[in-house]
Motif scaffolding. Structure first.
Motif, PDB file in Angstrom:
ATOM      1  N   LEU A 224       0.817  -1.212   0.000  1.00 58.26           N
ATOM      2  CA  LEU A 224       0.000   0.000   0.000  1.00 58.26           C
ATOM      3  C   LEU A 224       0.854   1.266   0.000  1.00 58.26           C
ATOM      4  O   LEU A 224       0.395   2.323  -0.439  1.00 58.26           O
ATOM      5  N   ALA A 225       2.093   1.172   0.466  1.00 62.81           N
ATOM      6  CA  ALA A 225       2.991   2.326   0.366  1.00 62.81           C
ATOM      7  C   ALA A 225       3.283   2.652  -1.090  1.00 62.81           C
ATOM      8  O   ALA A 225       3.484   3.817  -1.455  1.00 62.81           O
ATOM      9  N   ALA A 226       3.295   1.622  -1.935  1.00 63.58           N
ATOM     10  CA  ALA A 226       3.533   1.838  -3.365  1.00 63.58           C
ATOM     11  C   ALA A 226       2.242   2.072  -4.130  1.00 63.58           C
ATOM     12  O   ALA A 226       2.218   2.835  -5.102  1.00 63.58           O
ATOM     13  N   ARG A 227       1.154   1.412  -3.713  1.00 65.59           N
ATOM     14  CA  ARG A 227      -0.128   1.490  -4.432  1.00 65.59           C
ATOM     15  C   ARG A 227      -1.252   1.731  -3.418  1.00 65.59           C
ATOM     16  O   ARG A 227      -1.994   0.790  -3.067  1.00 65.59           O
TER      17      ARG A 227
ATOM     18  N   HIS B  17      -4.146   2.959  -3.412  1.00 65.63           N
ATOM     19  CA  HIS B  17      -5.562   2.864  -3.780  1.00 65.63           C
ATOM     20  C   HIS B  17      -6.019   1.442  -4.054  1.00 65.63           C
ATOM     21  O   HIS B  17      -7.189   1.213  -4.356  1.00 65.63           O
ATOM     22  N   ASP B  18      -5.117   0.479  -3.945  1.00 70.56           N
ATOM     23  CA  ASP B  18      -5.509  -0.918  -4.131  1.00 70.56           C
ATOM     24  C   ASP B  18      -6.284  -1.425  -2.914  1.00 70.56           C
ATOM     25  O   ASP B  18      -6.163  -0.897  -1.803  1.00 70.56           O
ATOM     26  N   HIS B  19      -7.086  -2.469  -3.147  1.00 73.97           N
ATOM     27  CA  HIS B  19      -7.796  -3.136  -2.049  1.00 73.97           C
ATOM     28  C   HIS B  19      -7.023  -4.394  -1.694  1.00 73.97           C
ATOM     29  O   HIS B  19      -6.871  -5.292  -2.522  1.00 73.97           O
ATOM     30  N   VAL B  20      -6.504  -4.458  -0.467  1.00 69.71           N
ATOM     31  CA  VAL B  20      -5.667  -5.575  -0.045  1.00 69.71           C
ATOM     32  C   VAL B  20      -6.408  -6.409   0.999  1.00 69.71           C
ATOM     33  O   VAL B  20      -6.878  -5.877   2.013  1.00 69.71           O
ATOM     34  N   LEU B  21      -6.512  -7.699   0.750  1.00 74.23           N
ATOM     35  CA  LEU B  21      -7.170  -8.637   1.662  1.00 74.23           C
ATOM     36  C   LEU B  21      -6.120  -9.585   2.226  1.00 74.23           C
ATOM     37  O   LEU B  21      -5.364 -10.208   1.480  1.00 74.23           O
ATOM     38  N   LEU B  22      -6.058  -9.683   3.553  1.00 70.12           N
ATOM     39  CA  LEU B  22      -5.061 -10.534   4.197  1.00 70.12           C
ATOM     40  C   LEU B  22      -5.630 -11.930   4.449  1.00 70.12           C
ATOM     41  O   LEU B  22      -6.684 -12.075   5.072  1.00 70.12           O
ATOM     42  N   ARG B  23      -4.906 -12.931   3.968  1.00 72.42           N
ATOM     43  CA  ARG B  23      -5.240 -14.326   4.215  1.00 72.42           C
ATOM     44  C   ARG B  23      -3.962 -15.089   4.577  1.00 72.42           C
ATOM     45  O   ARG B  23      -3.495 -15.935   3.825  1.00 72.42           O
ATOM     46  N   PRO B  24      -3.353 -14.778   5.733  1.00 69.67           N
ATOM     47  CA  PRO B  24      -2.141 -15.506   6.132  1.00 69.67           C
ATOM     48  C   PRO B  24      -2.424 -16.997   6.231  1.00 69.67           C
ATOM     49  O   PRO B  24      -3.533 -17.413   6.567  1.00 69.67           O
ATOM     50  N   MET B  25      -1.416 -17.796   5.949  1.00 63.11           N
ATOM     51  CA  MET B  25      -1.576 -19.245   5.871  1.00 63.11           C
ATOM     52  C   MET B  25      -0.773 -19.946   6.962  1.00 63.11           C
ATOM     53  O   MET B  25       0.123 -19.384   7.577  1.00 63.11           O
ATOM     54  N   ALA B  26      -1.094 -21.209   7.180  1.00 61.87           N
ATOM     55  CA  ALA B  26      -0.372 -22.063   8.120  1.00 61.87           C
ATOM     56  C   ALA B  26      -0.596 -23.504   7.682  1.00 61.87           C
ATOM     57  O   ALA B  26      -1.463 -23.794   6.857  1.00 61.87           O
ATOM     58  N   ASP B  27       0.213 -24.411   8.248  1.00 66.04           N
ATOM     59  CA  ASP B  27       0.081 -25.814   7.855  1.00 66.04           C
ATOM     60  C   ASP B  27      -0.162 -26.736   9.039  1.00 66.04           C
ATOM     61  O   ASP B  27      -0.058 -27.952   8.931  1.00 66.04           O
ATOM     62  N   GLY B  28      -0.513 -26.162  10.184  1.00 63.85           N
ATOM     63  CA  GLY B  28      -0.787 -26.985  11.348  1.00 63.85           C
ATOM     64  C   GLY B  28       0.232 -26.853  12.451  1.00 63.85           C
ATOM     65  O   GLY B  28       0.073 -27.454  13.510  1.00 63.85           O
ATOM     66  N   GLY B  29       1.270 -26.053  12.245  1.00 58.70           N
ATOM     67  CA  GLY B  29       2.291 -25.861  13.263  1.00 58.70           C
ATOM     68  C   GLY B  29       2.045 -24.619  14.089  1.00 58.70           C
ATOM     69  O   GLY B  29       0.928 -24.081  14.139  1.00 58.70           O
ATOM     70  N   GLU B  30       3.097 -24.154  14.739  1.00 56.09           N
ATOM     71  CA  GLU B  30       2.994 -22.968  15.590  1.00 56.09           C
ATOM     72  C   GLU B  30       2.462 -21.790  14.780  1.00 56.09           C
ATOM     73  O   GLU B  30       2.847 -21.563  13.632  1.00 56.09           O
TER      74      GLU B  30
ATOM     75  N   TRP C 155      12.311  -5.917   6.085  1.00 52.09           N
ATOM     76  CA  TRP C 155      12.691  -6.282   4.723  1.00 52.09           C
ATOM     77  C   TRP C 155      11.514  -6.860   3.944  1.00 52.09           C
ATOM     78  O   TRP C 155      11.438  -6.687   2.716  1.00 52.09           O
ATOM     79  N   ILE C 156      10.592  -7.512   4.635  1.00 50.28           N
ATOM     80  CA  ILE C 156       9.385  -8.000   3.969  1.00 50.28           C
ATOM     81  C   ILE C 156       8.560  -6.822   3.449  1.00 50.28           C
ATOM     82  O   ILE C 156       8.074  -6.831   2.314  1.00 50.28           O
ATOM     83  N   ALA C 157       8.400  -5.799   4.284  1.00 48.21           N
ATOM     84  CA  ALA C 157       7.662  -4.603   3.852  1.00 48.21           C
ATOM     85  C   ALA C 157       8.377  -3.917   2.687  1.00 48.21           C
ATOM     86  O   ALA C 157       7.732  -3.463   1.716  1.00 48.21           O
ATOM     87  N   GLU C 158       9.697  -3.847   2.745  1.00 49.41           N
ATOM     88  CA  GLU C 158      10.472  -3.249   1.647  1.00 49.41           C
ATOM     89  C   GLU C 158      10.284  -4.042   0.359  1.00 49.41           C
ATOM     90  O   GLU C 158      10.093  -3.462  -0.725  1.00 49.41           O
ATOM     91  N   ALA C 159      10.332  -5.364   0.464  1.00 51.60           N
ATOM     92  CA  ALA C 159      10.147  -6.203  -0.720  1.00 51.60           C
ATOM     93  C   ALA C 159       8.762  -6.023  -1.305  1.00 51.60           C
ATOM     94  O   ALA C 159       8.580  -5.939  -2.539  1.00 51.60           O
TER      95      ALA C 159
END
Length: 368
Positions: free
Chosen positions: A28-31, A33-46, A356-360
């Motif tokens: 969103l820092a770069a764009r 006006h986009d609509h961003v939906l968060l769907r973080p994932m996991a596989d059953g661990g912590e 660094w994730i935010a920068e990427a």
């Protein structure tokens, strides 16, 4: 554009829900006006519970005090998901990692005494709350007790030849002579699903003791002893010790199958419960990632599942990873960035991963 952010955790550096927020902030820092939906994932661990909490509206934390991996009191919590048509009492999501997991031991290891009692106590608390179904995340186990502690908390009795309760942990398995299921609590009406990314059998060279025992503190000479204990447990209980996932969480997969639960790939079930397919179907761009991306990531792991959904919907894919293994197949990925390249090396990237994730993500946004 409609953008779905669906990363896994960056193991050892950042949880998936925090990664997703960092990716969203950067994009969103770069764009803006986009609509961003968060769907973080996991596989059953912590971190699986946090993924559900951030993705499911109306999810509510419920505190519970349980026995930790060596019996000490642990202030834990389980997650209540709102009612659905097939679960009028809601869904209870319970996590082994936060009740009796390896991380709770810190630098300690207790290969013979660690047990899964806390997981069973948290399951029982969710049942007492009146949930209509259960989802049980069993990654990050500290024990190789065959799930005996968990089932004991659910009303099973594991007895030696003299009719006495066996010792907790892996050390008690050598004495188990019979199992009494007469006091076992019933599954909820909608059943119980076990989430795991492990397909190992209970025993043998790919079993719980041989593959996972050493990381829980089993010495090389102890592995065969623990494996024989699991074999004895399987003979007493019956069931199929060779079933895929029976060896998950030191045999907890085997135990919960005996209770009547169904084992499923963790990432697949998480995706279903958080509505990943529906979210991706409306997306122009999907951003995913994990700490180390390689060809195995396209298998049963979370990023591979996200890639498959994006391919079905025709959405473009951006990938952010801590590192990408040399020679990894990047077919279907429109743009990719790695934190080690941005930060200069892996250590620098791990020290400040979210930055660094935010920068990427911001750089990916500019690419579009």
């Amino acid at each position: 554009m409609n953008v779905v952010v669906a990363p896994d955790s960056f193991k050892g550096s950042a949880r998936a829900d925090d990664v997703a927020r960092a990716m969203s902030d950067g994009w969103l820092a770069a764009r803006p006006h986009d609509h961003v939906l968060l769907r973080p994932m996991a596989d059953g661990g912590e971190g699986t519970l946090e993924v559900f909490a951030s993705a499911v509206p109306g999810a509510r934390w419920v505190p519970v005090t349980v026995a930790g991996p060596v019996g000490e009191p642990v202030d834990a919590r389980w997650l209540w998901l709102p009612p659905a048509e097939d679960a009028p009492g809601g869904t209870g999501v319970v996590e082994l990692a936060s009740t009796c997991g390896l991380e709770l031991l810190g630098e300690r290891r207790a290969p013979w005494d660690a047990r899964t009692t806390g997981l069973g106590q948290a399951i029982r608390a969710a049942l007492d709350h009146g949930v209509s179904r259960l989802a049980v995340s069993i990654g990050s186990s500290a024990s190789t007790d065959g799930g005996v502690g968990c089932l004991t908390a659910l009303g099973y009795a594991f007895l030696d030849g003299d009719g006495r309760q066996i010792a907790p942990g892996a050390r008690g398995l050598a004495d188990v002579d019979r199992v009494d299921r007469s006091g076992a609590v019933a599954l909820p009406p909608g059943g119980a699903t076990v989430l795991s990314d492990v397909t190992n059998p209970l025993t043998g060279p790919r079993g719980a003791a041989a593959v996972f025992g050493p990381q829980k503190g089993l010495a090389p000479g102890d592995v065969a002893v623990a494996d024989e204990g699991l074999r004895r447990l399987a003979r007493v209980m019956g069931g199929d010790p060779s079933a895929a996932g029976a060896g998950a969480a030191g045999g907890t997969g085997f135990a919960l199958m005996d209770w009547g639960a169904e084992l499923r790939p963790g990432a697949v079930e998480v995706a279903r419960l958080i509505g990943l397919a529906e979210a991706v179907s409306r997306a122009d761009v999907v951003i995913t990632g994990e700490g180390s991306f390689d060809d195995q990531s396209r298998g049963g792991k979370a990023p591979g599942l996200v890639l498959a959904e994006a391919r079905r919907s025709g959405a473009a894919v951006g990938l952010i990873a801590g590192r990408i293994a040399p020679g990894t197949d990047l077919t279907g990925i429109a743009q990719h960035l790695t934190l080690d390249a941005l930060a200069g090396d892996v250590e620098a990237a791990q020290r400040d991963a979210l930055r660094w994730i935010a920068e990427a993500a911001q750089r990916l946004g500019r690419m579009w």
